[in-house]
Design a protein around this motif. Sequence first.
Motif, PDB file in Angstrom:
ATOM      1  N   ARG A 126       2.687   7.111  -5.233  1.00 55.24           N
ATOM      2  CA  ARG A 126       1.444   6.358  -5.488  1.00 55.24           C
ATOM      3  C   ARG A 126       0.996   5.587  -4.263  1.00 55.24           C
ATOM      4  O   ARG A 126      -0.196   5.486  -3.978  1.00 55.24           O
ATOM      5  N   GLU A 132      -2.514   6.163  -2.208  1.00 47.31           N
ATOM      6  CA  GLU A 132      -3.490   5.106  -1.915  1.00 47.31           C
ATOM      7  C   GLU A 132      -3.839   5.075  -0.435  1.00 47.31           C
ATOM      8  O   GLU A 132      -4.989   4.840  -0.062  1.00 47.31           O
ATOM      9  N   SER A 186      -7.711   5.844   0.677  1.00 46.96           N
ATOM     10  CA  SER A 186      -8.480   4.800   1.347  1.00 46.96           C
ATOM     11  C   SER A 186      -8.795   5.124   2.806  1.00 46.96           C
ATOM     12  O   SER A 186      -9.551   4.392   3.441  1.00 46.96           O
TER      13      SER A 186
END
Length: 319
Positions: A44, A48, A52
Amino acid sequence: MRVADSADSDATSPQHAGDEDPVYEVAAGWVARLSSPDATESDREAFEVWRSSDPGHETAYAEMDALWRKLGNVPDPRQRRRTAKRLAGIAAVAFLCAGLAHQLGLLDRMRADLWSGVGEITHATLADGSRIDLNTDTALALHFDETGREVELLRGEAFFDVAPDPRRPFVVRGNGLSARALGTRFSVRVDGAERPVDVAEGRVEVMAAGGSLQVSAGEAVRLSDGERPSVIRADSGRSAGWREGRLVFSGERLSTVLAELGRYRRGRIVLLDPGVGERRVTGVFDPRNTDDALDVIAATMGVRVTRLPPFLALVGSPL
């Protein structure tokens, strides 16, 4: 050390979903990965970072996630003009995710009684007292009854320390091969490796396409395309090594070493230059840190390693 070149930036430039943009393939991979039951906090966090790093990543993931959630739903009649395109996209995602499910071992784990994740080495004691060490990405099903003990090795590799029970033979089956033991210690691998069985102690009767063999302690079975199975000397250091968290190589081809490291890594290691793959490697690596192993190989052999997060590492010609 991280060695990079222009491919790092080129691989993630945003395009439209209909242009077969690799960003959408990576996004679909993230959808499948994060939906799997063995997704970790590290997964996870890596996701991210990827999401991003570019606005196009966020858009691609949102579209792939929406398509995944719509699988099986009836299209809105008001959107008929987009139905064909949408269904094509759904089919592509379904195909990709099915392939990823197989790659990640999800289907095998659903059938398994015992399994290990990628990069994990786990241990178990069975009801009969036998002990099993599961190498990376391994799954097996147990079929025990009053007359026999059968293990179906669905994927990966396992080491068996078998509790004696003359009334109930202990048999491991997988990938067209069976190994029958009578109180012994041995390993079986079912990923198409040339040496699928190593015997550390006792005797094992191995049956494979083309013949049956009696294999004793210190011996292994060798399988080659178009040839009958044969008995060769076992590499006891290799079998003991992975069970202790070490990958030991002595004069192995780089191509072989990279293939072995790839077993302990989510994603793929791709060798771009077959000539480089013929170079020999001697060393000991930690299977829990394949990035470190790649860095050592890059530094000591002068080859180029390019990482395309989150799933791909390319090994190329010397710098």
